[in-house]
Design a protein around this motif. Sequence first.
Motif, PDB file in Angstrom:
ATOM      1  N   ALA A  43       0.833  -1.210   0.000  1.00  0.00           N
ATOM      2  CA  ALA A  43       0.000   0.000   0.000  1.00  0.00           C
ATOM      3  C   ALA A  43       0.865   1.256   0.000  1.00  0.00           C
ATOM      4  CB  ALA A  43      -0.942  -0.003   1.200  1.00  0.00           C
ATOM      5  N   ASP A  44       1.907   1.267   0.824  1.00  0.00           N
ATOM      6  CA  ASP A  44       2.799   2.430   0.875  1.00  0.00           C
ATOM      7  C   ASP A  44       3.530   2.634  -0.451  1.00  0.00           C
ATOM      8  OD1 ASP A  44       2.052   3.036   3.464  1.00  0.00           O
ATOM      9  OD2 ASP A  44       3.800   2.083   4.385  1.00  0.00           O
ATOM     10  N   ARG A  45       3.965   1.542  -1.070  1.00  0.00           N
ATOM     11  CA  ARG A  45       4.658   1.645  -2.361  1.00  0.00           C
ATOM     12  C   ARG A  45       3.703   2.154  -3.443  1.00  0.00           C
ATOM     13  NH1 ARG A  45       8.797  -2.852  -3.915  1.00  0.00           N
ATOM     14  NH2 ARG A  45       9.259  -1.167  -5.335  1.00  0.00           N
ATOM     15  N   GLN A  46       2.475   1.653  -3.435  1.00  0.00           N
ATOM     16  CA  GLN A  46       1.488   2.116  -4.416  1.00  0.00           C
ATOM     17  C   GLN A  46       1.223   3.611  -4.244  1.00  0.00           C
ATOM     18  OE1 GLN A  46      -1.967  -0.396  -3.976  1.00  0.00           O
ATOM     19  NE2 GLN A  46      -0.924  -2.174  -4.867  1.00  0.00           N
ATOM     20  N   LYS A  47       1.101   4.046  -3.009  1.00  0.00           N
ATOM     21  CA  LYS A  47       0.846   5.472  -2.767  1.00  0.00           C
ATOM     22  C   LYS A  47       2.045   6.318  -3.189  1.00  0.00           C
ATOM     23  CE  LYS A  47      -1.066   8.736   0.465  1.00  0.00           C
ATOM     24  NZ  LYS A  47      -1.676   8.941   1.770  1.00  0.00           N
ATOM     25  N   ASN A  48       3.250   5.863  -2.866  1.00  0.00           N
ATOM     26  CA  ASN A  48       4.449   6.587  -3.256  1.00  0.00           C
ATOM     27  C   ASN A  48       4.560   6.690  -4.782  1.00  0.00           C
ATOM     28  OD1 ASN A  48       7.004   7.898  -2.676  1.00  0.00           O
ATOM     29  ND2 ASN A  48       7.941   6.041  -3.512  1.00  0.00           N
ATOM     30  N   LEU A  64      -6.136   8.768  -4.516  1.00  0.00           N
ATOM     31  CA  LEU A  64      -5.741   7.437  -4.968  1.00  0.00           C
ATOM     32  C   LEU A  64      -6.888   6.447  -4.834  1.00  0.00           C
ATOM     33  CD1 LEU A  64      -3.554   5.445  -5.870  1.00  0.00           C
ATOM     34  CD2 LEU A  64      -2.747   5.378  -3.522  1.00  0.00           C
ATOM     35  N   THR A  65      -7.244   5.831  -5.969  1.00  0.00           N
ATOM     36  CA  THR A  65      -8.338   4.850  -5.974  1.00  0.00           C
ATOM     37  C   THR A  65      -7.945   3.572  -6.705  1.00  0.00           C
ATOM     38  OG1 THR A  65      -9.283   5.791  -7.997  1.00  0.00           O
ATOM     39  CG2 THR A  65     -10.105   6.657  -5.898  1.00  0.00           C
ATOM     40  N   ARG A  66      -6.641   3.365  -6.894  1.00  0.00           N
ATOM     41  CA  ARG A  66      -6.164   2.172  -7.610  1.00  0.00           C
ATOM     42  C   ARG A  66      -5.532   1.184  -6.646  1.00  0.00           C
ATOM     43  NH1 ARG A  66      -1.728   4.485 -11.174  1.00  0.00           N
ATOM     44  NH2 ARG A  66      -2.181   6.618 -10.656  1.00  0.00           N
ATOM     45  N   ASN A  76      -2.873   0.660   4.250  1.00  0.00           N
ATOM     46  CA  ASN A  76      -1.628   0.682   5.016  1.00  0.00           C
ATOM     47  C   ASN A  76      -1.910   0.494   6.508  1.00  0.00           C
ATOM     48  OD1 ASN A  76      -2.915   3.193   4.892  1.00  0.00           O
ATOM     49  ND2 ASN A  76      -1.015   4.350   5.041  1.00  0.00           N
ATOM     50  N   TYR A  77      -2.972   1.098   6.999  1.00  0.00           N
ATOM     51  CA  TYR A  77      -3.332   0.939   8.410  1.00  0.00           C
ATOM     52  C   TYR A  77      -3.836  -0.478   8.683  1.00  0.00           C
ATOM     53  CZ  TYR A  77      -3.125   6.057   8.490  1.00  0.00           C
ATOM     54  OH  TYR A  77      -2.730   7.363   8.383  1.00  0.00           O
ATOM     55  N   PHE A  78      -4.562  -1.043   7.745  1.00  0.00           N
ATOM     56  CA  PHE A  78      -5.002  -2.427   7.885  1.00  0.00           C
ATOM     57  C   PHE A  78      -3.784  -3.346   8.028  1.00  0.00           C
ATOM     58  CE2 PHE A  78      -5.801  -6.538   5.844  1.00  0.00           C
ATOM     59  CZ  PHE A  78      -6.765  -7.040   6.702  1.00  0.00           C
ATOM     60  N   GLY A  79      -2.776  -3.128   7.191  1.00  0.00           N
ATOM     61  CA  GLY A  79      -1.557  -3.925   7.270  1.00  0.00           C
ATOM     62  C   GLY A  79      -0.843  -3.749   8.598  1.00  0.00           C
ATOM     63  N   GLU A  80      -0.796  -2.531   9.095  1.00  0.00           N
ATOM     64  CA  GLU A  80      -0.136  -2.244  10.374  1.00  0.00           C
ATOM     65  C   GLU A  80      -0.815  -2.992  11.525  1.00  0.00           C
ATOM     66  OE1 GLU A  80       2.545  -0.288  13.048  1.00  0.00           O
ATOM     67  OE2 GLU A  80       2.581  -0.446  10.881  1.00  0.00           O
ATOM     68  N   VAL A  81      -2.121  -2.902  11.600  1.00  0.00           N
ATOM     69  CA  VAL A  81      -2.852  -3.588  12.674  1.00  0.00           C
ATOM     70  C   VAL A  81      -2.702  -5.102  12.530  1.00  0.00           C
ATOM     71  CG1 VAL A  81      -5.151  -4.036  13.627  1.00  0.00           C
ATOM     72  CG2 VAL A  81      -4.470  -1.698  13.070  1.00  0.00           C
ATOM     73  N   THR A  82      -2.732  -5.602  11.310  1.00  0.00           N
ATOM     74  CA  THR A  82      -2.613  -7.041  11.076  1.00  0.00           C
ATOM     75  C   THR A  82      -1.240  -7.562  11.491  1.00  0.00           C
ATOM     76  OG1 THR A  82      -4.207  -6.891   9.272  1.00  0.00           O
ATOM     77  CG2 THR A  82      -2.849  -8.865   9.347  1.00  0.00           C
TER      78      THR A  82
END
Length: 168
Positions: A43-48, A64-66, A76-82
């Motif tokens: 997610a972070d790479r896609q946003k960057n 960003l909608t892709r 990115n937050y979902f990944g962090e919590v997971t």
Amino acid sequence: LMPVLAINALPASLFFALPAAIGITDVLGALLFVGGFSFEVAADRQKNKWVQEKKTKKHNEEFLTRGLWSKSRHPNYFGEVTLWAGIATIAGGVLVSNVGQMGIGLAGGPLGIAAAMAMAGVSPAFVSLLLFKVSGIPLSEGKYDKRYGDRKDYQEWKKNTPMFFPKF
């Protein structure tokens, strides 16, 4: 951080008393950690990449909608919590064992198991609290609602894209 501290507080000699076999909490925790870490990095790479493309005028999208951002408004937050849930799951498996209970000075039983699970679960709970109520999501949603809230495409994306848990 708490589950990591709790595991590191155990005397090293107790680890030899743990069963050598990999348990279900080890496997599940590792899968959650790797999956969450991978999701956050992607997610972070896609946003960057999206930001860099915007700077070089490769697109004129305002938000960003892709990619993963089409599946969740905050992947990115979902990944962090997971990933923190994965760490907690691995630590919890050790802390609820008889060896873990002895190492942290608990007598076992339902109260000891509940205390060990609370120690393991406090980090993902705290990260979730921060992201949902204090910083991450409220600040981000507020900023974008203020900036794009009157646009139909933004309203549609927000209506159809889950805030946190990705929809595949």
